[in-house]
Write a protein that holds these residues in place. Structure first.
Motif, PDB file in Angstrom:
ATOM      1  N   GLU A 254       1.013  -1.209   0.160  1.00 30.06           N
ATOM      2  CA  GLU A 254      -0.026  -0.064  -0.005  1.00 30.06           C
ATOM      3  C   GLU A 254       0.579   1.034  -0.052  1.00 30.06           C
ATOM      4  O   GLU A 254       1.813   1.248   0.780  1.00 30.06           O
ATOM      5  CB  GLU A 254      -0.849  -0.001   1.104  1.00 30.06           C
ATOM      6  CG  GLU A 254      -2.069  -0.871   1.106  1.00 30.06           C
ATOM      7  CD  GLU A 254      -3.025  -1.052   2.294  1.00 30.06           C
ATOM      8  OE1 GLU A 254      -2.800   0.092   2.994  1.00 30.06           O
ATOM      9  OE2 GLU A 254      -3.723  -1.971   2.529  1.00 30.06           O
ATOM     10  N   LEU A 255       0.691   2.248  -0.936  1.00 29.91           N
ATOM     11  CA  LEU A 255       1.388   3.380  -1.179  1.00 29.91           C
ATOM     12  C   LEU A 255       0.525   4.466  -0.993  1.00 29.91           C
ATOM     13  O   LEU A 255      -0.503   4.672  -1.298  1.00 29.91           O
ATOM     14  CB  LEU A 255       2.217   3.315  -2.517  1.00 29.91           C
ATOM     15  CG  LEU A 255       3.136   2.036  -2.758  1.00 29.91           C
ATOM     16  CD1 LEU A 255       3.834   2.180  -4.539  1.00 29.91           C
ATOM     17  CD2 LEU A 255       4.368   2.094  -1.792  1.00 29.91           C
ATOM     18  N   ARG A 256       1.196   5.533  -0.794  1.00 27.81           N
ATOM     19  CA  ARG A 256       0.695   7.192  -1.087  1.00 27.81           C
ATOM     20  C   ARG A 256       1.426   7.874  -1.798  1.00 27.81           C
ATOM     21  O   ARG A 256       2.403   7.572  -2.219  1.00 27.81           O
ATOM     22  CB  ARG A 256       0.591   7.788   0.341  1.00 27.81           C
ATOM     23  CG  ARG A 256      -0.295   7.072   1.665  1.00 27.81           C
ATOM     24  CD  ARG A 256      -1.669   6.821   1.247  1.00 27.81           C
ATOM     25  NE  ARG A 256      -2.423   8.120   1.052  1.00 27.81           N
ATOM     26  CZ  ARG A 256      -2.824   8.977   1.892  1.00 27.81           C
ATOM     27  NH1 ARG A 256      -2.915   8.516   3.264  1.00 27.81           N
ATOM     28  NH2 ARG A 256      -3.510   9.950   1.574  1.00 27.81           N
ATOM     29  N   ASN A 257       0.638   8.649  -2.428  1.00 23.69           N
ATOM     30  CA  ASN A 257       1.191   9.604  -3.555  1.00 23.69           C
ATOM     31  C   ASN A 257       1.967   9.090  -4.738  1.00 23.69           C
ATOM     32  O   ASN A 257       3.249   9.357  -4.810  1.00 23.69           O
ATOM     33  CB  ASN A 257       2.052  10.498  -2.762  1.00 23.69           C
ATOM     34  CG  ASN A 257       1.429  11.164  -1.607  1.00 23.69           C
ATOM     35  OD1 ASN A 257       0.339  11.583  -1.853  1.00 23.69           O
ATOM     36  ND2 ASN A 257       1.999  11.218  -0.486  1.00 23.69           N
ATOM     37  N   VAL A 258       1.463   8.114  -5.568  1.00 24.02           N
ATOM     38  CA  VAL A 258       2.248   7.213  -6.489  1.00 24.02           C
ATOM     39  C   VAL A 258       1.731   8.275  -7.835  1.00 24.02           C
ATOM     40  O   VAL A 258       0.929   8.809  -8.165  1.00 24.02           O
ATOM     41  CB  VAL A 258       1.523   5.978  -6.613  1.00 24.02           C
ATOM     42  CG1 VAL A 258       2.379   5.449  -8.232  1.00 24.02           C
ATOM     43  CG2 VAL A 258       1.943   5.218  -5.697  1.00 24.02           C
ATOM     44  N   ALA A 259       3.308   8.788  -8.394  1.00 25.20           N
ATOM     45  CA  ALA A 259       3.087   9.618  -9.536  1.00 25.20           C
ATOM     46  C   ALA A 259       2.846   8.665 -10.984  1.00 25.20           C
ATOM     47  O   ALA A 259       3.458   7.467 -11.094  1.00 25.20           O
ATOM     48  CB  ALA A 259       4.545  10.193  -9.833  1.00 25.20           C
ATOM     49  N   PHE A 260       2.176   9.175 -11.836  1.00 24.66           N
ATOM     50  CA  PHE A 260       1.739   8.832 -13.161  1.00 24.66           C
ATOM     51  C   PHE A 260       2.038   9.725 -14.227  1.00 24.66           C
ATOM     52  O   PHE A 260       1.746  10.910 -14.112  1.00 24.66           O
ATOM     53  CB  PHE A 260       0.536   7.990 -13.266  1.00 24.66           C
ATOM     54  CG  PHE A 260       0.080   6.958 -12.505  1.00 24.66           C
ATOM     55  CD1 PHE A 260       0.092   5.595 -13.040  1.00 24.66           C
ATOM     56  CD2 PHE A 260      -0.146   6.926 -10.905  1.00 24.66           C
ATOM     57  CE1 PHE A 260      -0.256   4.404 -12.240  1.00 24.66           C
ATOM     58  CE2 PHE A 260      -0.637   5.702 -10.238  1.00 24.66           C
ATOM     59  CZ  PHE A 260      -0.536   4.629 -11.016  1.00 24.66           C
ATOM     60  N   LEU A 261       2.800   9.325 -15.126  1.00 26.74           N
ATOM     61  CA  LEU A 261       2.864   9.989 -16.491  1.00 26.74           C
ATOM     62  C   LEU A 261       1.396   9.813 -17.115  1.00 26.74           C
ATOM     63  O   LEU A 261       0.647   8.697 -17.140  1.00 26.74           O
ATOM     64  CB  LEU A 261       3.787   9.557 -17.454  1.00 26.74           C
ATOM     65  CG  LEU A 261       5.138   9.541 -17.103  1.00 26.74           C
ATOM     66  CD1 LEU A 261       6.213   9.092 -18.448  1.00 26.74           C
ATOM     67  CD2 LEU A 261       5.497  11.271 -16.919  1.00 26.74           C
ATOM     68  N   VAL A 262       0.531  10.857 -17.240  1.00 30.87           N
ATOM     69  CA  VAL A 262      -0.576  11.051 -18.116  1.00 30.87           C
ATOM     70  C   VAL A 262      -0.544  11.195 -19.556  1.00 30.87           C
ATOM     71  O   VAL A 262      -0.241  12.267 -19.851  1.00 30.87           O
ATOM     72  CB  VAL A 262      -1.813  11.762 -17.213  1.00 30.87           C
ATOM     73  CG1 VAL A 262      -3.082  11.859 -18.030  1.00 30.87           C
ATOM     74  CG2 VAL A 262      -1.723  11.437 -15.813  1.00 30.87           C
TER      75      VAL A 262
END
Length: 453
Positions: A254-262
């Motif tokens: 479980e992670l918080r604040n996961v970055a994605f390229l959109v």
């Protein structure tokens, strides 16, 4: 005078790899800067260049001793960064980067290593600051505009990411995750993003996780104000935004604040008969949080305790610009291969062909089209029959191994080659150990039991 690329150039290529239909190692043609004023041996210089292309093992075999003390420190920093020791890399390269008495070429190399180490570690604010210094050093060194543009794109991305909270682990109770192969052979699994179940491709070749724009909206990602671009197969810049998942869960992590390229939806639609699209990709920043992962032939991904590692196994895994490289051999010739689970076919790049031209001598050659995000390119290839790779204490036999002899227009091979599913499928499991920096293979699978046979 021979010119060399900057050390540890943090490239955007790994994300481009995830979007390529043929998964070819093509990025924007790599510009150059002048070498440092102090003389270093050609062999040492070549080893540094090889490390920039993912073959850090070549630098380790050569050794880091040099008549130029700053280059020795930069070489040691490059090795530390590739072993995920960001603190050690920055401690070695940082003082050189900040040293006003060092040459612009030295500082450019040092800032590049710092930017790579910080970005791979997810310290995007530090990476952005390093790129700012790198750009200044490049300007002082009269570097080509193309190189400054590449660094500026990375800086824009790092600055955009730096405005978001850092990814953190809420909890880790490792659990088996079932995966499945899609129509082009990519592994997919279900993750939970902001409470929504989302199927995603598992891709070790992705330096960041990725989602389509419509998926980002449906999952409720927070879209950051800043925009950025990534490189594509045709060198065209693909616009992207950064989306942040407040909550992310997968395989007991479980992670918080996961970055994605959109990316726009059409950028993730590939020309496959009957249609094909990717809505989401889980990349390296998420996968590395497991520390040790085993992928089984039955379609399971199994997080393992680091204690299960074999301490006598040799290190054979390195990471450059968030891309994974495994030490291998072909006919006793060492080669570092980019490990890309999103790539169905292994191949050797034009960089390898130029260094070892005898492998393609006498072989028939043909053009091969590669399509991906932002466009397409055509490269020249040869096929090596009955190739055998040595890696992780085992051997993988390939009826045919592609060797790229000429890249498409305005693109250049980033590394020496790629290891894909045609190698991995020959074993009942394969394991990534980010603590011990090891890639491990399970028992060989009889040829008649492999997929596609």
């Amino acid at each position: 005078m021979r010119k060399t690329p900057p050390s540890s150039l943090p490239r955007l290529a790994p994300w481009a790899f995830s979007l390529m239909l043929a998964h070819g190692a093509c990025v924007a043609a790599e510009p150059v800067i002048a070498p440092p004023a102090a003389s270093i041996s050609m062999a040492f210089e070549q080893a540094l260049d090889d490390a920039d292309a993912g073959d850090v093992f070549a630098l380790e075999r050569h050794g880091t001793a040099s008549a130029d003390a700053r280059m020795t420190a930069i070489a040691k920093a490059r090795i530390a960064a590739a072993r995920l020791d960001a603190h050690g890399a920055i401690a070695l390269a940082g003082p050189i980067a900040r040293d006003a008495t060092a040459s612009p070429a030295h500082r450019a190399r040092a800032f590049a290593v710092v930017a790579d180490a910080a970005f791979t570690a997810g310290d995007y604010a530090d990476a952005a600051t390093a790129v700012d210094g790198w750009l200044t050093a490049l300007a002082q060194n009269n570097a080509p505009q193309e190189e400054r543009d590449d660094a500026r794109r990375l800086g824009t991305l790092a600055h955009a990411l730096s405005t978001a909270p850092k990814q953190t682990v809420e909890s880790l109770a490792p659990a088996r995750a079932d995966t499945r192969r899609d129509k082009v052979g990519l592994s997919r699994a279900d993750a939970t993003v902001n409470g929504h179940v989302q199927e995603a491709v598992l891709d070790t070749g992705a330096g960041l996780s990725v989602v389509s724009r419509s998926t980002a909206t449906r999952l409720g990602l927070r879209i950051l104000d800043a925009a950025a671009t990534i490189d594509s197969a045709s060198r065209d810049a693909v616009p992207t935004r950064i989306g942040i998942a407040d909550r992310f869960a997968f395989a007991g992590l479980e992670l918080r604040n996961v970055a994605f390229l959109v990316l726009d939806d059409q950028q993730l639609e590939l020309p496959v008969p009957g249609g094909y699209a990717i809505d989401a990709i889980i990349g390296f920043p998420v996968l590395r949080e497991f520390r040790r992962l085993r992928f089984e032939r039955d379609g399971s991904m199994v997080p393992e305790p680091v204690a299960q590692a074999n301490p006598s196994a040799k290190e054979n895994l390195r990471i450059v610009a968030s891309a994974l490289y495994v030490q291998a051999k072909l006919r006793d010739v060492p080669v570092a291969l980019h490990l890309d689970t999103g790539g169905p076919r292994s191949f050797l790049s034009s960089r390898f062909a130029q260094r070892h031209p005898h492998f393609a001598d006498g072989l028939a050659q043909q053009d091969e089209r590669m399509a991906g995000a932002g466009g397409a390119t055509v490269r020249r290839v040869a096929r090596l029959a009955n190739a055998e790779l040595e890696l992780a204490g085992s051997r993988a036999k390939l009826p045919e191994l592609t060797i790229v002899t000429r890249d498409g227009e305005e693109v250049q091979a980033q590394n020496f080659g790629l290891m894909g599913g045609d190698v991995l499928d020959q074993f009942d499991s394969w394991t990534l150990d980010f603590e011990g920096m090891r890639f491990e293979l399970g028992a060989p699978v009889p040829a008649g039991e492999r997929a596609g046979t």
